[in-house]
Design a protein around this motif. Structure first.
Motif, PDB file in Angstrom:
ATOM      1  N   PHE A 152       0.704  -0.856  -0.111  1.00 11.84           N
ATOM      2  CA  PHE A 152      -0.230  -0.100   0.384  1.00 11.84           C
ATOM      3  C   PHE A 152       0.726   1.065   0.045  1.00 11.84           C
ATOM      4  O   PHE A 152       1.178   2.335  -1.279  1.00 11.84           O
ATOM      5  N   ALA A 153       2.176   1.140   0.944  1.00 15.42           N
ATOM      6  CA  ALA A 153       2.933   2.160   0.906  1.00 15.42           C
ATOM      7  C   ALA A 153       3.432   2.813  -0.113  1.00 15.42           C
ATOM      8  O   ALA A 153       3.911   3.382  -0.900  1.00 15.42           O
ATOM      9  N   PHE A 154       4.105   1.685  -0.708  1.00 22.57           N
ATOM     10  CA  PHE A 154       4.716   1.456  -2.115  1.00 22.57           C
ATOM     11  C   PHE A 154       3.834   2.301  -3.587  1.00 22.57           C
ATOM     12  O   PHE A 154       4.500   2.740  -3.823  1.00 22.57           O
ATOM     13  N   THR A 155       3.019   1.768  -3.781  1.00 19.06           N
ATOM     14  CA  THR A 155       2.080   1.388  -4.015  1.00 19.06           C
ATOM     15  C   THR A 155       0.797   2.989  -4.387  1.00 19.06           C
ATOM     16  O   THR A 155       1.265   4.290  -5.258  1.00 19.06           O
ATOM     17  N   LYS A 156       0.634   3.523  -3.021  1.00  9.43           N
ATOM     18  CA  LYS A 156       0.646   5.153  -2.977  1.00  9.43           C
ATOM     19  C   LYS A 156       1.821   6.390  -3.683  1.00  9.43           C
ATOM     20  O   LYS A 156       1.158   7.454  -4.304  1.00  9.43           O
ATOM     21  N   ALA A 157       3.028   6.252  -2.666  1.00 10.11           N
ATOM     22  CA  ALA A 157       4.099   6.714  -3.792  1.00 10.11           C
ATOM     23  C   ALA A 157       4.127   6.462  -5.167  1.00 10.11           C
ATOM     24  O   ALA A 157       4.598   8.016  -5.509  1.00 10.11           O
ATOM     25  N   LYS A 173       0.466  -5.967  -5.622  1.00  2.53           N
ATOM     26  CA  LYS A 173       2.114  -6.485  -5.028  1.00  2.53           C
ATOM     27  C   LYS A 173       2.300  -6.529  -6.505  1.00  2.53           C
ATOM     28  O   LYS A 173       4.042  -6.056  -6.802  1.00  2.53           O
ATOM     29  N   ARG A 174       2.153  -6.631  -7.319  1.00  7.40           N
ATOM     30  CA  ARG A 174       2.434  -6.477  -8.995  1.00  7.40           C
ATOM     31  C   ARG A 174       2.812  -4.877  -9.130  1.00  7.40           C
ATOM     32  O   ARG A 174       3.493  -4.638 -10.308  1.00  7.40           O
ATOM     33  N   VAL A 175       2.040  -3.730  -8.553  1.00  7.57           N
ATOM     34  CA  VAL A 175       3.055  -2.663  -8.368  1.00  7.57           C
ATOM     35  C   VAL A 175       4.466  -2.478  -8.420  1.00  7.57           C
ATOM     36  O   VAL A 175       4.931  -2.066  -9.433  1.00  7.57           O
ATOM     37  N   LYS A 176       4.638  -3.208  -7.054  1.00  9.23           N
ATOM     38  CA  LYS A 176       6.147  -3.218  -7.002  1.00  9.23           C
ATOM     39  C   LYS A 176       6.576  -4.013  -7.343  1.00  9.23           C
ATOM     40  O   LYS A 176       7.686  -3.171  -7.645  1.00  9.23           O
ATOM     41  N   LEU A 195      -6.507   4.509  -0.122  1.00 10.02           N
ATOM     42  CA  LEU A 195      -7.767   5.744   0.847  1.00 10.02           C
ATOM     43  C   LEU A 195      -8.786   4.843   1.281  1.00 10.02           C
ATOM     44  O   LEU A 195      -9.060   5.393   2.867  1.00 10.02           O
ATOM     45  N   MET A 196      -9.627   4.266   0.835  1.00  5.16           N
ATOM     46  CA  MET A 196     -10.639   4.197   1.001  1.00  5.16           C
ATOM     47  C   MET A 196     -10.437   2.723   2.672  1.00  5.16           C
ATOM     48  O   MET A 196     -11.143   2.447   3.374  1.00  5.16           O
ATOM     49  N   PHE A 197      -9.383   2.026   1.851  1.00  9.46           N
ATOM     50  CA  PHE A 197      -9.322   1.033   2.768  1.00  9.46           C
ATOM     51  C   PHE A 197      -8.293   1.905   4.356  1.00  9.46           C
ATOM     52  O   PHE A 197      -9.172   1.192   5.598  1.00  9.46           O
ATOM     53  N   GLU A 198      -7.442   3.116   4.066  1.00 12.41           N
ATOM     54  CA  GLU A 198      -7.170   3.577   5.280  1.00 12.41           C
ATOM     55  C   GLU A 198      -8.115   4.434   6.090  1.00 12.41           C
ATOM     56  O   GLU A 198      -8.104   4.486   7.563  1.00 12.41           O
TER      57      GLU A 198
END
Length: 429
Positions: free
Chosen positions: A35-40, A384-387, A420-423
């Motif tokens: 999540f952190a990687f994808t957001k950034a 996962k595949r984004v990273k 953002l919805m998960f957060e």
């Protein structure tokens, strides 16, 4: 009694909203490295422009609609509005909205084969319209809605472009669909025969223009998009409610009447206005449309029970196909040769490719309707595949290999919003 128990088993006990069964789900959300990687990563790539991705020169409304909220995190309001204004300046004399725009100096037929559109109102850009689709108008209404809700800039609705305000132009675009794409027989809008939400029709080697060979039909994606857009329009411009509310209600009712297969708990791919283009022995209703179903859920057309059944079916399809995520466009795909466009082979591109662009929208709806555990589980392969691939690819093959643009902003937009919805869920007491 046994019959009742059997029914509950089939439905997977879907009579209630899902309760979290994973231990410390909120902690998992807060600490998820993907999540952190994808957001950034999403914020990084959206800073670089507004075209669909690095493989495209155009700014397309169906894409911009899905990342305008992400763009609002890094761009000033004026920049976001100017993109919207271009679509309005290039609006057709009948109210239609273009598919996309490109700088005039790049608008050469040899570079894309489009018949470019020019207007006196727009000095810098040329437009083009993929006429087989009917989601350009609805996408623009939704994009303006998201912009206004994100920024609070309601004054934009009264800004004049030519002789009409933005609010008037939004309604004019809805008039185009009700005047030029309306089936009186069904009380729904129609378009060309495409694969689910796709913009490539069955006939012609390219497939983006209506031709003499076009077969017109009703589908769930276009009509669900219209329901969403009309609800957005009525909220933005309340004085339009008297006109559009009965029409919107009728579309919702007729969508379920004509396109929902109650026995199989799925949407019928197409209801044809003048015969199917496919062989008589081909049972098209065996195909399950993932993207259109997700859009229908966003439009509020399915109950919680039907949403859970739909998710279960998507998961079954992923397992049967070997695909990486519920972004799988459809299952099974159309057979070889169903589309003249060579890229539309089975499990290729829009014919069974795996698109986070729509899978992410399904995740959003699962969260919205309370299926947070399920949403979290189905989200993992997408982030996962984004990273793993260091980017937001346009689509993935059935064996989860990335294809197309590696900076596909639509995928970034829908994943960012889902996170953002998960957060928000994780912050709840």
């Amino acid at each position: 009694m046994k019959a009742i128990i059997a029914i509950f088993l089939v439905l997977g006990m879907t009579c209630c909203t899902s309760k979290s069964t994973q231990p410390n789900l909120k902690d998992q959300i807060r600490n998820n490295e993907y999540f952190a990687f994808t957001k950034a990563k999403a914020l990084d790539i959206v800073k670089t422009g507004f075209n669909a991705g690095d493989g495209y020169g155009e700014v397309w409304i169906r894409d911009y609609n899905t990342f305008i909220e992400l763009s609002a995190e890094v761009y000033p309001q004026e920049t976001l509005k100017e993109n919207l204004r271009v679509f309005f300046r290039l609006q057709g004399d009948d109210g239609n909205i273009i598919d996309g725009f490109i700088p005039k100096e790049k608008a050469k037929a040899s570079e894309g084969g489009y018949d470019y559109i020019f207007t006196d109102l727009e000095p810098n850009y040329a437009g083009h319209k993929n006429t087989v689709e009917t989601d350009h108008e609805t996408s623009l209404v939704q994009a303006v809605y998201k912009y206004v809700k994100k920024t609070g800039d309601t004054a934009f609705l009264q800004e004049k472009i030519g002789d009409k305000t933005v609010a008037q132009r939004l309604e004019w675009s809805m008039d185009f669909l009700s005047n030029e794409r309306w089936s009186d027989q069904y009380g729904l809008i129609y378009g060309a025969t495409t694969a689910d939400w796709g913009d490539v029709q069955h006939s012609h080697p390219w497939g983006v223009y209506i031709t003499d060979d076009t077969k017109f039909c009703l589908d769930i994606y276009d009509n669900a998009m219209l329901v969403i857009a009309l609800n957005n329009l009525m909220e933005l411009v309340p004085e339009t409610k008297n006109k559009w509310e009965p029409i919107c209600d009728g579309i919702a009712k007729n969508t379920m009447k004509y396109l929902w297969d109650e026995q199989n708990q799925k949407f019928i791919p197409h209801v044809y206005l003048d015969g199917s283009p496919f062989p008589a022995d081909f049972d098209e209703n065996q195909i399950y449309y993932h993207g259109g179903t997700a859009t229908a859920i966003e439009a509020g057309l399915l109950s919680k029970e039907q949403i859970k059944i739909s998710l279960n079916k998507m998961i079954e399809n992923v397992k049967a196909s070997g695909a990486g995520s519920i972004g799988l466009t459809m299952y099974p795909p159309y057979p070889e040769g169903s589309f003249e466009n060579k890229g539309m082979y089975p499990y290729g591109y829009q014919n069974g490719g795996d698109w986070t662009w729509f899978g992410g929208r399904m995740i959003q709806q699962l969260i919205k309707y309370g299926f947070v555990d399920e949403a979290y589980e189905q989200m993992q392969p997408m982030v996962k595949r984004v990273k793993e691939n260091d980017g937001f690819f346009e689509w993935y093959t059935v064996d989860n290999q990335p294809e197309g643009s590696g900076t596909f902003r639509g995928s970034a937009g829908v994943l960012y919003k889902a996170i953002l919805m998960f957060e928000d869920y994780a912050k709840e007491e």
